[in-house]
Design an enzyme around this catalytic site. Structure first.
Site, short mmCIF file in Angstrom:
data_model
loop_
_atom_site.label_atom_id
_atom_site.label_comp_id
_atom_site.label_asym_id
_atom_site.label_seq_id
_atom_site.Cartn_x
_atom_site.Cartn_y
_atom_site.Cartn_z
N GLU A 265 0.82 -1.21 0.00
CA GLU A 265 0.00 0.00 0.00
C GLU A 265 0.86 1.26 0.00
OE1 GLU A 265 -3.36 2.11 2.91
OE2 GLU A 265 -1.95 0.63 3.70
N LYS A 323 -9.32 2.23 -3.17
CA LYS A 323 -9.81 1.84 -1.85
C LYS A 323 -11.18 2.44 -1.58
CE LYS A 323 -8.29 1.61 2.98
NZ LYS A 323 -7.24 2.02 3.95
N CYS A 373 -5.33 -2.58 3.00
CA CYS A 373 -5.14 -2.41 4.44
C CYS A 373 -6.41 -2.69 5.23
CB CYS A 373 -4.60 -1.00 4.72
SG CYS A 373 -3.81 -0.87 6.35
#
Length: 498
Positions: A265, A323, A373
């Site tokens: 990430e 995301k 994440c």
């Protein structure tokens, strides 16, 4: 004794953290919940009025939850103080306040249980498990949700309850755990041998489900290199360090060719459009030697919105994932909380949410469902990619939390996602824990935390669906709600069912 009950509940909650990674003494989770059940029962029996029962139950449940969260997510302090620059007293107070608010869910379960229980072992145990499931599930979505350290995560293999994860998901496992904890408490405090027998039966059922293959391999093994650059968080954003970070990433990519290479990430600490001329082309050429690479980067669209994204480069056409489930206060500011950013210094903290449903990346003959994440904490969101996706891939940067419980706890969460989906979960992280989780929830390979390196693995995609992959949390939540409704109906009629 009544004043000691919240203290004992707090201690039991704090001790429950030993059931999670990195310790993984999974039976302690049942013991801690059994203590909570017993304390709630005694407090309810001692109370004179319904209001007193509810207040005592709330305080005991809240104390348990505050102990569990305070001991389990103390690593948030590292992000706020060490890397966010928040003064020590404010950072400590912010974490305490956060844990106090999140503990309200356990407090609500305690209040409802103390009010509804009627002293019947079978009914009370079922009610406790159902209320625990429902309140943990609510914590998982209300106000965007914070399902970290819900009790089901403590039951990764070798726990026999892991066999229920592909069927009922993490919240269902947590409800079963609370139910058998209550049965254990009944067996010990009231010498109910039948309750102990039922605990053994549930454990045997979970163990019998463990070998069940809900999904099957598809395609040839894929050679994957998971890269762990180990960039120090306090140096990552320094402009003078940027050339070094770019060189490290290019060197890692060149020295570890594979059909699929994965960088973590936000591995490039700047917008993709601001990379030096020719750098992205160099990454693409290096990836194309073996096949393709996926890297974490910040991207900006034509309207100026910034996304935390995963981008593929190499032989295949470029593909993106943005995301969707952002972290409050870290990646965006909730309404009325802009003042928070005056106290901390978090780069790239004003991001835009990606689309709720995004297609898997098509690379090397596999369909790869990417999550970034914190997103892999939300199992019901990840199964949106199923059954099309054959592999799951998580890109993370937990350097924000230093050397803490955050890394092993996050890996344990990935193990539940693999069980729920019946898919391997690949993890590429900045500082740890980079690894491969198999569909049965076992970790077949992992890099040591806080080291720079590459994990070379061969992984197969999987096809098919688990029950949880088809129906999500619906069956577990529905069953728990039915138990509570039956108890309420019995109360209205003036008798206790079951």
């Amino acid at each position: 004794m009544s004043r000691l009950r919240p203290v004992l509940a707090w201690a039991a909650g704090a001790a429950s953290v030993l059931a999670y990674a990195p310790f993984e003494y999974f039976p302690l989770a049942a013991v801690a919940l059994a203590v909570l059940y017993a304390l709630l029962g005694r407090a309810a029996d001692a109370a004179i009025t319904p209001g007193a029962r509810r207040r005592a139950g709330f305080l005991i449940g809240w104390a348990w939850g505050f102990g569990a969260l305070g001991a389990g997510v103390s690593w948030l302090y590292v992000a706020l103080h060490r890397f966010g620059g928040m003064p020590m007293p404010l950072a400590g107070s912010a974490i305490a306040l956060f844990c106090a608010v999140m503990a309200l869910f356990a407090g609500g379960a305690g209040a409802l249980f103390a009010d509804l229980r009627r002293g019947r072992p079978w009914a009370d145990a079922a009610l406790f498990g159902a209320l625990w499931l429902l309140t943990e599930w609510t914590r998982g979505w209300l106000f965007t949700g914070f399902p970290w350290l819900v009790s089901g995560y403590s039951q990764t293999p070798p726990s026999p309850l892991a066999g229920f994860a592909p069927v009922f998901g993490v919240f269902g496992v947590g409800g079963l755990l609370a139910w058998i904890a209550a049965l254990l408490a009944e067996a010990v405090t009231r010498r109910r041998i039948a309750c102990a027998g039922l605990v053994l039966l549930v454990g045997a059922g979970g163990a019998a489900l463990r070998p069940v293959a809900w999904t099957v391999p598809v395609g040839a093994p894929l050679q994957v290199a998971l890269l762990q650059p180990n960039m120090e968080q306090d140096l990552k954003w320094r402009p003078d360090m940027l050339p070094r970070w770019l060189d490290i990433h290019l060197e890692l990519l060149r020295n570890n060719p594979a059909t699929l290479v994965v960088l973590p990430e936000t591995t490039l600490p700047l917008l993709l459009e601001h990379l030096p001329d020719g750098y992205l082309d160099a990454l693409t050429r290096s990836a194309a030697v073996g096949g393709d690479a996926i890297l974490g980067a910040f991207v900006r669209d034509g309207d100026g919105r910034i996304f935390n994204a995963a981008v593929s480069v190499g032989r295949s056409p470029t593909q993106h994932y943005a995301k969707h489930h952002l972290v409050p206060f870290g990646e965006y500011s909730p309404p009325l909380f802009r003042w928070f950013y005056d106290l901390v210094h978090i780069p790239m903290a004003d991001q835009t949410r990606g689309a709720e449903v995004q297609p898997p990346m098509s690379l090397a003959g596999q369909k790869i469902a990417v999550n970034i994440c914190y997103e892999d904490v939300f199992g019901e969101e990840l199964i949106r990619a199923l059954p099309e996706a054959t592999l799951m891939l998580n890109l993370s940067n937990l350097a924000w939390y230093g050397d803490s419980f955050a890394q092993p706890q996050h890996l344990q969460i990935a193990r539940l996602r693999a069980l729920e989906s019946g898919r391997p979960m690949l993890r590429a992280t900045n500082t740890g824990m980079t690894g491969l989780v198999q569909p049965d929830g076992t970790v077949s390979a992992a890099l040591p935390a806080f080291t720079r390196g590459a994990l070379q693995v061969a992984v197969r995609g999987y096809t098919g669906s688990t029950p949880y992959g088809r129906w999500g949390n619906g069956p577990a939540v529905g069953l728990a709600a039915l138990v509570v409704l039956v108890v309420l109906a019995g109360r209205v009629r003036g008798r206790t069912p079951i």
